[in-house]
Design an enzyme around this catalytic site. Structure first.
Site, PDB file in Angstrom:
ATOM      1  N   GLU A 284      -3.043   0.236 -10.455  1.00 13.78           N
ATOM      2  CA  GLU A 284      -3.035   1.455 -11.278  1.00 13.78           C
ATOM      3  C   GLU A 284      -2.324   1.229 -12.608  1.00 13.78           C
ATOM      4  O   GLU A 284      -2.630   1.884 -13.596  1.00 13.78           O
ATOM      5  CB  GLU A 284      -2.345   2.613 -10.527  1.00 13.78           C
ATOM      6  CG  GLU A 284      -3.330   3.548  -9.862  1.00 13.78           C
ATOM      7  CD  GLU A 284      -2.710   4.827  -9.323  1.00 13.78           C
ATOM      8  OE1 GLU A 284      -1.502   5.055  -9.487  1.00 13.78           O
ATOM      9  OE2 GLU A 284      -3.463   5.603  -8.723  1.00 13.78           O
ATOM     10  N   HIS A 305      -5.539 -17.555   9.320  1.00  7.44           N
ATOM     11  CA  HIS A 305      -6.673 -17.717  10.220  1.00  7.44           C
ATOM     12  C   HIS A 305      -7.827 -16.802   9.854  1.00  7.44           C
ATOM     13  O   HIS A 305      -8.743 -16.611  10.649  1.00  7.44           O
ATOM     14  CB  HIS A 305      -6.205 -17.493  11.664  1.00  7.44           C
ATOM     15  CG  HIS A 305      -5.132 -18.458  12.048  1.00  7.44           C
ATOM     16  ND1 HIS A 305      -5.388 -19.727  12.515  1.00  7.44           N
ATOM     17  CD2 HIS A 305      -3.778 -18.366  11.957  1.00  7.44           C
ATOM     18  CE1 HIS A 305      -4.243 -20.358  12.731  1.00  7.44           C
ATOM     19  NE2 HIS A 305      -3.252 -19.556  12.384  1.00  7.44           N
ATOM     20  N   LYS A 416     -11.401  12.560  -8.922  1.00 10.50           N
ATOM     21  CA  LYS A 416     -10.656  13.755  -8.484  1.00 10.50           C
ATOM     22  C   LYS A 416     -11.407  15.015  -8.897  1.00 10.50           C
ATOM     23  O   LYS A 416     -11.540  15.966  -8.134  1.00 10.50           O
ATOM     24  CB  LYS A 416      -9.265  13.774  -9.132  1.00 10.50           C
ATOM     25  CG  LYS A 416      -8.245  12.909  -8.452  1.00 10.50           C
ATOM     26  CD  LYS A 416      -6.881  13.236  -9.069  1.00 10.50           C
ATOM     27  CE  LYS A 416      -5.795  12.372  -8.501  1.00 10.50           C
ATOM     28  NZ  LYS A 416      -4.515  12.553  -9.182  1.00 10.50           N
TER      29      LYS A 416
HETATM   30  O1  LIG Z   1       2.298  12.562  -6.237  1.00  7.62           O
HETATM   31  P1  LIG Z   1       0.947  13.121  -6.487  1.00  7.62           P
HETATM   32  O2  LIG Z   1       0.884  13.954  -7.720  1.00  7.62           O
HETATM   33  O3  LIG Z   1       0.453  13.863  -5.274  1.00  7.62           O
HETATM   34  O4  LIG Z   1      -0.028  11.909  -6.751  1.00  7.62           O
HETATM   35  C1  LIG Z   1      -0.346  10.972  -5.748  1.00  7.62           C
HETATM   36  C2  LIG Z   1      -1.025   9.765  -6.331  1.00  7.62           C
HETATM   37  O5  LIG Z   1      -2.211  10.148  -7.008  1.00  7.62           O
HETATM   38  C3  LIG Z   1      -2.344   9.447  -8.249  1.00  7.62           C
HETATM   39  O6  LIG Z   1      -1.999  10.316  -9.257  1.00  7.62           O
HETATM   40  C4  LIG Z   1      -3.722   8.977  -8.526  1.00  7.62           C
HETATM   41  O7  LIG Z   1      -4.279   8.380  -7.416  1.00  7.62           O
HETATM   42  C5  LIG Z   1      -1.313   8.319  -8.124  1.00  7.62           C
HETATM   43  O8  LIG Z   1      -0.944   7.815  -9.351  1.00  7.62           O
HETATM   44  C6  LIG Z   1      -0.226   9.019  -7.380  1.00  7.62           C
HETATM   45  O9  LIG Z   1       0.708   8.126  -6.844  1.00  7.62           O
END
Ligand SMILES: O=P(O)(O)OC[C@H]1O[C@](O)(CO)[C@@H](O)[C@@H]1O
Length: 444
Positions: A284, A305, A416
């Site tokens: 990330e 293995h 998202k």
């Molecule tokens: O702590 P939050 O806002 O729930 O985010 C969880 C995770 O989702 C992300 O924003 C994106 O996957 C990560 O960077 C983060 O660690």
């Protein structure tokens, strides 16, 4: 942590980096170090994470978990950086007594469960396996809006209510200043902690985000922070004097020479989750602008293995990062009268694991495959704090060298929004794109 980059040098590995190239790169490391120090001093977003050893307050975390300190099990609900740091610490330290007890509590064997996925069958199984009346809930979300975490929390609350257990008596919340989770904590007057400002989730292991679970388990929070602080003290303007920067600069240099994959292979079962945490940190933070090294999770000796064949004889596009532990509990191998196995009876499992590591490291070196060794003295709070901090500093340094924005993750947002749109949570063009998938189905 100490780092040995000898097997990544061009004199022994291909791809490899020459000593002269590293010396030239060291000028950029000096500049990057100045930038990092400035960011830390000004408490800039992201750089602030490297200030955590001095900013995190263990007493505040212990006070928040006090109402559930006697819980038999701790269910952490979070995802990504809001779960992996806590899981890395809890899994690494399971069964480890604090290095120095002082006024601190001893490890009491609390079972830790991490709900970081929404697979319904798995969630149901996890919940069914827990004694809910003896279980505390640790819900963590920096934004307070992450769909997986909030949905799981609603499911967990419902399970507690159905079992007649008051979840409001057993829940600790860690989140930002505002958002749905903060509102919920306020509404139910739940003990809550704040995700520190300026610290992205994947860099927050050494704050309440990663340390609530450790506190409930009775681990030595001060030692975690002291280990991290010692690593912070070692940050300097030269990669030849700073293990964290040696690692960050070497991985960057190798990536530029074709080692686009970084297989992280701890020789300790307790550090398996560390490789998952590292994967998020590296992916990330550095995977942007068509740059970045792909992290792969491996485990020694198990994956000798399954994956070693590829690492030694496949494409020359990989770096293997070994993690070794000098000292730990051991177990002797019983003697046997089978002649071919007699040599094992003179050894311990620890000696066998160490020999497996040395043999694997040498086998890669003999084939000219780059590898780096990260050495820990032991798996305990102090060493773990140093490891987490050191890898975060390595990542920040690598981000400076790649010239990417280490602390954002804009590419995650697309899916998202699409997910939210698919569930009717708003109008998002990303959701429409899901229906436009190109198909070429092959059916039985
Ligand atoms: O702590 P939050 O806002 O729930 O985010 C969880 C995770 O989702 C992300 O924003 C994106 O996957 C990560 O960077 C983060 O660690």
């Amino acid at each position: 942590m100490d780092v040995d980059i000898g097997n990544a040098l061009a004199s022994v590995a291909s791809p490899g980096v020459s000593r002269a190239s590293l010396e030239r790169l060291d000028e950029r490391v000096a500049d990057a170090h100045e930038r990092i120090e400035r960011g830390m001093a000004n408490r800039e977003h992201g750089y602030e994470a490297l200030n955590l050893p001095e900013r995190t307050d263990p007493d505040e975390i212990r006070a928040a978990v006090d109402p559930v300190a006697d819980a038999e099990a701790l269910l952490t609900v979070g995802i990504g950086g809001s779960s992996l740091g806590a899981a890395t610490i809890a899994n690494a330290l399971e069964g480890v007594e604090p290095r120095s007890t002082g006024s601190r509590t001893e490890s009491d064997g609390t079972e830790t469960v991490f709900l970081d996925n929404v697979d319904p069958a798995w969630v149901s199984r996890k919940l069914a396996s827990l004694p809910l009346e003896e279980t505390a809930i640790n819900v963590v979300s920096r934004s307070g809006t992450t769909a997986e975490t909030l949905a799981n929390f609603l499911v967990v609350r419902d399970a507690f209510e159905s079992a007649g257990v008051d979840w409001t008596e057993r829940t600790i919340v860690t989140t930002g200043d505002s958002g749905p989770l903060r509102d919920l904590a306020d509404r139910h007057d739940l003990p809550s902690l704040k995700v520190p400002d300026g610290v992205p989730g994947r860099f927050s292991a050494l704050s309440a985000v990663g340390m609530v679970a450790a506190a409930v388990c009775g681990h030595d929070l001060e030692a975690l922070l002291e280990g991290a602080a010692a690593e912070r003290e070692s940050l300097s303007g030269s990669l030849f004097e700073c293990p964290a920067y040696a690692y960050g600069a070497t991985t960057y240099a190798l990536d530029g020479r074709g080692a686009g994959t970084n297989a992280v292979m701890p020789y300790a079962e307790s550090l398996e989750t560390f490789a998952e945490w590292f994967a998020q940190l590296w992916a990330e933070s550095l995977g942007k602008d068509e740059l970045g090294q792909t992290p792969v999770r491996a485990l020694g000796a198990t994956d000798q293995h399954s994956q070693l064949q590829l690492y030694r004889a496949g494409p020359r596009d990989k770096l293997v990062t070994f993690l070794t532990v000098d000292d730990g509990p051991d177990r002797s191998i019983p003697e046997t009268d089978v002649d071919d196995l007699a040599y094992l009876g003179d050894s311990t499992l620890g000696e066998l694991l160490a020999a497996e590591f040395e043999a694997t490291e040498a086998s890669l070196a003999a084939a000219g495959r780059p590898n780096v060794r990260v050495e820990l003295e032991a798996v305990d709070e102090y060493e773990l704090g140093g490891l987490l901090y050191g890898m975060e500093a390595a990542c920040v340094l690598a981000g400076e060298l790649y010239r990417v924005n280490t602390f954002e993750q804009p590419a995650v947002e697309w899916a998202k929004k699409a997910t939210r749109g698919l569930l009717g949570g708003g109008e998002f063009e990303e959701a429409e794109a899901v229906a436009e998938k190109t198909e070429l189905r092959v059916e039985r």
